[in-house]
Design a protein around this motif. Structure first.
Motif, mmCIF file in Angstrom:
data_model
loop_
_atom_site.group_PDB
_atom_site.id
_atom_site.type_symbol
_atom_site.label_atom_id
_atom_site.label_comp_id
_atom_site.label_asym_id
_atom_site.label_seq_id
_atom_site.Cartn_x
_atom_site.Cartn_y
_atom_site.Cartn_z
ATOM 1 N N LEU A 1 64.397 57.877 34.584
ATOM 2 C CA LEU A 1 64.169 59.060 35.414
ATOM 3 C C LEU A 1 64.513 58.785 36.869
ATOM 4 N N LYS A 2 64.214 57.576 37.346
ATOM 5 C CA LYS A 2 64.550 57.218 38.725
ATOM 6 C C LYS A 2 66.050 57.377 38.961
ATOM 7 N N ASP A 3 66.868 56.892 38.012
ATOM 8 C CA ASP A 3 68.322 57.036 38.123
ATOM 9 C C ASP A 3 68.730 58.505 38.063
ATOM 10 N N LEU A 4 68.170 59.258 37.123
ATOM 11 C CA LEU A 4 68.533 60.669 36.964
ATOM 12 C C LEU A 4 68.091 61.506 38.167
ATOM 13 N N LEU A 5 66.981 61.142 38.775
ATOM 14 C CA LEU A 5 66.534 61.817 40.001
ATOM 15 C C LEU A 5 67.472 61.497 41.163
ATOM 16 N N SER A 6 67.948 60.256 41.226
ATOM 17 C CA SER A 6 68.794 59.849 42.355
ATOM 18 C C SER A 6 70.124 60.600 42.378
ATOM 19 N N ILE A 7 70.613 61.020 41.206
ATOM 20 C CA ILE A 7 71.878 61.769 41.146
ATOM 21 C C ILE A 7 71.635 63.269 40.978
ATOM 22 N N GLU A 8 70.371 63.652 41.093
ATOM 23 C CA GLU A 8 69.947 65.055 41.061
ATOM 24 C C GLU A 8 70.227 65.762 39.734
ATOM 25 N N TRP A 9 70.179 65.007 38.638
ATOM 26 C CA TRP A 9 70.305 65.610 37.313
ATOM 27 C C TRP A 9 68.948 66.096 36.829
ATOM 28 N N VAL A 10 67.895 65.516 37.380
ATOM 29 C CA VAL A 10 66.529 65.880 37.019
ATOM 30 C C VAL A 10 65.798 66.224 38.303
ATOM 31 N N LYS A 11 64.902 67.209 38.196
ATOM 32 C CA LYS A 11 64.038 67.575 39.311
ATOM 33 C C LYS A 11 62.616 67.169 38.969
ATOM 34 N N GLU A 12 61.875 66.836 40.011
ATOM 35 C CA GLU A 12 60.507 66.364 39.860
ATOM 36 C C GLU A 12 59.589 67.253 40.685
ATOM 37 N N LYS A 13 58.416 67.541 40.128
ATOM 38 C CA LYS A 13 57.411 68.297 40.869
ATOM 39 C C LYS A 13 56.075 67.589 40.675
ATOM 40 N N MET B 1 71.810 61.427 48.670
ATOM 41 C CA MET B 1 72.877 60.451 48.674
ATOM 42 C C MET B 1 74.141 61.068 48.092
ATOM 43 N N ASP B 2 75.253 60.620 48.588
ATOM 44 C CA ASP B 2 76.528 61.072 48.057
ATOM 45 C C ASP B 2 77.124 59.973 47.187
ATOM 46 N N PHE B 3 77.383 60.306 45.934
ATOM 47 C CA PHE B 3 77.983 59.381 44.990
ATOM 48 C C PHE B 3 79.324 59.947 44.557
ATOM 49 N N ASP B 4 80.231 59.062 44.154
ATOM 50 C CA ASP B 4 81.489 59.555 43.587
ATOM 51 C C ASP B 4 81.258 59.886 42.114
ATOM 52 N N SER B 5 82.206 60.593 41.504
ATOM 53 C CA SER B 5 82.052 61.046 40.113
ATOM 54 C C SER B 5 81.822 59.894 39.154
ATOM 55 N N LYS B 6 82.526 58.794 39.331
ATOM 56 C CA LYS B 6 82.378 57.624 38.447
ATOM 57 C C LYS B 6 80.939 57.117 38.474
ATOM 58 N N THR B 7 80.378 56.972 39.669
ATOM 59 C CA THR B 7 79.013 56.485 39.820
ATOM 60 C C THR B 7 78.017 57.466 39.214
ATOM 61 N N ILE B 8 78.239 58.758 39.439
ATOM 62 C CA ILE B 8 77.336 59.771 38.898
ATOM 63 C C ILE B 8 77.304 59.709 37.373
ATOM 64 N N ILE B 9 78.475 59.659 36.750
ATOM 65 C CA ILE B 9 78.542 59.617 35.282
ATOM 66 C C ILE B 9 77.922 58.335 34.752
ATOM 67 N N GLU B 10 78.246 57.199 35.349
ATOM 68 C CA GLU B 10 77.694 55.925 34.877
ATOM 69 C C GLU B 10 76.183 55.880 35.038
ATOM 70 N N ASN B 11 75.663 56.408 36.148
ATOM 71 C CA ASN B 11 74.212 56.443 36.350
ATOM 72 C C ASN B 11 73.545 57.484 35.460
ATOM 73 N N GLY B 12 74.277 58.544 35.128
ATOM 74 C CA GLY B 12 73.696 59.633 34.348
ATOM 75 C C GLY B 12 73.628 59.379 32.864
ATOM 76 N N ILE B 13 74.670 58.772 32.306
ATOM 77 C CA ILE B 13 74.668 58.576 30.852
ATOM 78 C C ILE B 13 74.946 57.125 30.474
ATOM 79 N N GLY B 14 74.508 56.220 31.322
ATOM 80 C CA GLY B 14 74.774 54.804 31.116
ATOM 81 C C GLY B 14 73.944 54.137 30.036
ATOM 82 N N THR B 15 72.894 54.788 29.550
ATOM 83 C CA THR B 15 72.048 54.175 28.520
ATOM 84 C C THR B 15 71.653 55.214 27.471
ATOM 85 N N ILE B 16 71.311 54.725 26.305
ATOM 86 C CA ILE B 16 70.832 55.608 25.236
ATOM 87 C C ILE B 16 69.526 56.287 25.673
ATOM 88 N N GLY B 17 68.730 55.581 26.469
ATOM 89 C CA GLY B 17 67.487 56.169 26.962
ATOM 90 C C GLY B 17 67.729 57.408 27.802
#
Length: 96
Positions: free
Chosen positions: A52-64, A1-17
């Motif tokens: 992790l689902k959010d971090l995977l969706s923006i490709e900040w985390v990889k899953e194997k 998926m293609d996200f804009d920078s705002k969406t990527i940042i909000e999805n990436g660091i939007g919670t303390i978790g």
């Protein structure tokens, strides 16, 4: 998926978790399980999976998928490297 920078940042660091998960993965130079993330972050497994689902969706985390599903930071991602640099500069993590 293609996200804009705002969406990527909000999805990436939007919670303390997510911040705790990024920190835990940054401090592990290997793939880890949800169990390890649970031990390192103190977060509930359900919260880890959701984040992790959010971090995977923006490709900040990889899953194997192996015997257990394993996770690691995507250190090829420019946003991840910028976040790790910031975290290191403010002393939140050791040098990445």
């Amino acid at each position: 998926m293609d996200f804009d920078s705002k969406t990527i940042i909000e999805n990436g660091i939007g919670t303390i978790g997510k911040i705790k998960i990024i920190k835990a993965l940054a401090e592990e130079n290997k793939m880890v399980t949800i169990y390890v993330l649970h031990k390192r972050t103190g977060l509930k497994r359900e919260d880890i999976k959701r984040n992790l689902k959010d971090l995977l969706s923006i490709e900040w985390v990889k899953e194997k998928r192996m015997a257990n599903t394993m996770y690691r930071l995507n250190r090829d991602n420019e946003y991840v490297n910028a976040i790790l640099g910031f975290f290191a500069n403010v002393g939140y993590i050791g040098r990445a």
